[in-house]
Scaffold this active site. Structure first.
Site, PDB file in Angstrom:
ATOM      1  N   CYS A 253     -73.950 -53.778  12.208  1.00 12.71           N
ATOM      2  CA  CYS A 253     -73.496 -53.373  10.886  1.00 12.71           C
ATOM      3  C   CYS A 253     -73.988 -51.980  10.451  1.00 12.71           C
ATOM      4  O   CYS A 253     -73.527 -50.998  11.012  1.00 12.71           O
ATOM      5  CB  CYS A 253     -73.865 -54.459   9.880  1.00 12.71           C
ATOM      6  SG  CYS A 253     -72.830 -54.429   8.410  1.00 12.71           S
TER       7      CYS A 253
ATOM      8  N   ARG B  45     -64.775 -55.515  -0.143  1.00 22.23           N
ATOM      9  CA  ARG B  45     -65.694 -55.668   0.982  1.00 22.23           C
ATOM     10  C   ARG B  45     -65.098 -56.677   1.958  1.00 22.23           C
ATOM     11  O   ARG B  45     -64.362 -57.589   1.570  1.00 22.23           O
ATOM     12  CB  ARG B  45     -67.062 -56.170   0.492  1.00 22.23           C
ATOM     13  CG  ARG B  45     -67.849 -55.127  -0.260  1.00 22.23           C
ATOM     14  CD  ARG B  45     -69.259 -55.603  -0.542  1.00 22.23           C
ATOM     15  NE  ARG B  45     -70.108 -55.608   0.640  1.00 22.23           N
ATOM     16  CZ  ARG B  45     -70.690 -54.528   1.147  1.00 22.23           C
ATOM     17  NH1 ARG B  45     -70.485 -53.344   0.603  1.00 22.23           N
ATOM     18  NH2 ARG B  45     -71.458 -54.620   2.209  1.00 22.23           N
TER      19      ARG B  45
ATOM     20  N   HIS C 183     -73.332 -60.388  11.916  1.00 22.42           N
ATOM     21  CA  HIS C 183     -74.666 -60.897  11.580  1.00 22.42           C
ATOM     22  C   HIS C 183     -74.633 -62.406  11.826  1.00 22.42           C
ATOM     23  O   HIS C 183     -73.663 -62.948  12.327  1.00 22.42           O
ATOM     24  CB  HIS C 183     -74.948 -60.725  10.083  1.00 22.42           C
ATOM     25  CG  HIS C 183     -75.004 -59.337   9.585  1.00 22.42           C
ATOM     26  ND1 HIS C 183     -76.121 -58.546   9.711  1.00 22.42           N
ATOM     27  CD2 HIS C 183     -74.098 -58.587   8.910  1.00 22.42           C
ATOM     28  CE1 HIS C 183     -75.894 -57.381   9.120  1.00 22.42           C
ATOM     29  NE2 HIS C 183     -74.678 -57.376   8.633  1.00 22.42           N
TER      30      HIS C 183
HETATM   31  N1  GLN Z   1     -73.495 -50.069   4.090  1.00 21.93           N
HETATM   32  C1  GLN Z   1     -72.612 -50.535   5.062  1.00 21.93           C
HETATM   33  C2  GLN Z   1     -71.281 -51.061   4.533  1.00 21.93           C
HETATM   34  O1  GLN Z   1     -71.217 -51.736   3.525  1.00 21.93           O
HETATM   35  C3  GLN Z   1     -73.322 -51.545   5.937  1.00 21.93           C
HETATM   36  C4  GLN Z   1     -73.530 -52.875   5.305  1.00 21.93           C
HETATM   37  C5  GLN Z   1     -74.331 -53.826   6.130  1.00 21.93           C
HETATM   38  O2  GLN Z   1     -75.116 -53.455   7.010  1.00 21.93           O
HETATM   39  N2  GLN Z   1     -74.175 -55.107   5.810  1.00 21.93           N
HETATM   40  O3  GLN Z   1     -70.310 -50.765   5.171  1.00 21.93           O
END
Ligand code: GLN
Length: 250
Positions: free
Chosen positions: A97, A134, A199
């Site tokens: 990520c 998101r 994750h």
């Molecule tokens: N900041 C990044 C995004 O939102 C990574 C997020 C994360 O590692 N969960 O794309």
């Protein structure tokens, strides 16, 4: 495998660590130790120096933009060269990520300047801004690195990643979003460098991938290593439960 040892480097263990990313270390360490391989884990933080040749496998976890702002310049400093040299010698890098995004050319956050990455992976990532949702939820992909089987986990990112010609995806999305929610690609692989949005943590429920990475990490010093089969009933039950979960979201 008495006489063998594995040297793991955990980069930014406290700064970049989301949704149990540290569990990836536990899976790697235990699956190596259960086979009689000696394992050492070095935790390397902001400002610490990295010596090429000192580690066989590097792990970088995820973090939100705030943490990435701190990690990006540190990674681009002396660590970039050491990592590049290590990879040239066959060391493995696994990044999840936020860490994955920083292995690319750049990450363009919703606000603020671009974070320039270290270019180990031919990828770019852009956040669509406040209007873009998101990409969150359970994810299932099919991956050649897991012997064509599924990899399961959880994703939560705003950034959309696009792959260049020098990388191939880690797998094809069966459920979830993956790199950008559009092209069904998830993650990126170039030689021994693997990046992913998964994750969960990724490795405990995906033992085939864990063993693939262990074999790859041992190869430069020991050649092709036969990793004996382990009793994976628990891991495979967890994998199956995640598959069921992803198929019928609550
Ligand atoms: N900041 C990044 C995004 O939102 C990574 C997020 C994360 O590692 N969960 O794309």
């Amino acid at each position: 495998m008495p006489g063998m040892d594995l040297r793991i480097c955990h980069l930014y263990p406290d700064l970049l660590n989301l949704y149990g990313d540290r569990g990836n270390l536990m899976a790697l360490v235990n699956r190596a130790r259960w086979r009689g391989i000696d394992v050492r884990v070095d935790e390397i933080d902001l400002g610490d120096s990295l010596r090429a040749g000192a580690h066989d496998l590097y792990f970088i976890g995820g973090g939100e933009d705030r943490q990435q702002v701190l990690a990006a310049p540190d990674l681009r400093g002396s660590k970039r060269e050491a990592l590049g040299q290590a990879v040239a010698r066959g060391a493995v890098v696994l990044a999840v990520c936020g860490g994955y995004q920083l292995l690319g050319h750049y990450y363009r956050p919703a606000e603020g300047d671009d974070l320039i990455g270290i270019g180990l992976l031919d990828i770019t990532t852009e956040h669509p801004g406040s209007h873009g949702r998101r990409l969150i939820g359970n994810i299932v992909i099919r991956s050649p690195l897991a012997g064509g089987h599924t990899l399961v986990g959880f994703e939560n990112h705003g950034g959309r990643t696009r792959l260049g010609k020098a990388v191939r995806p880690l797998g094809t999305v069966l459920t979830g979003f993956g790199n950008n929610g559009e092209d069904r690609g998830e993650g990126a692989v170039s030689g021994t460098v693997v990046g992913t949005y998964i994750h969960g943590p990724l490795l405990p429920k995906n033992p085939a991938l864990t063993d693939y990475l262990l074999g790859l990490a041992l190869r430069p010093r020991y050649g092709e290593v036969f990793l004996q089969t382990l009793d994976d009933r628990l891991e495979l039950a967890a994998h199956a439960a995640a598959l069921t979960h992803a198929a019928s979201p609550v």
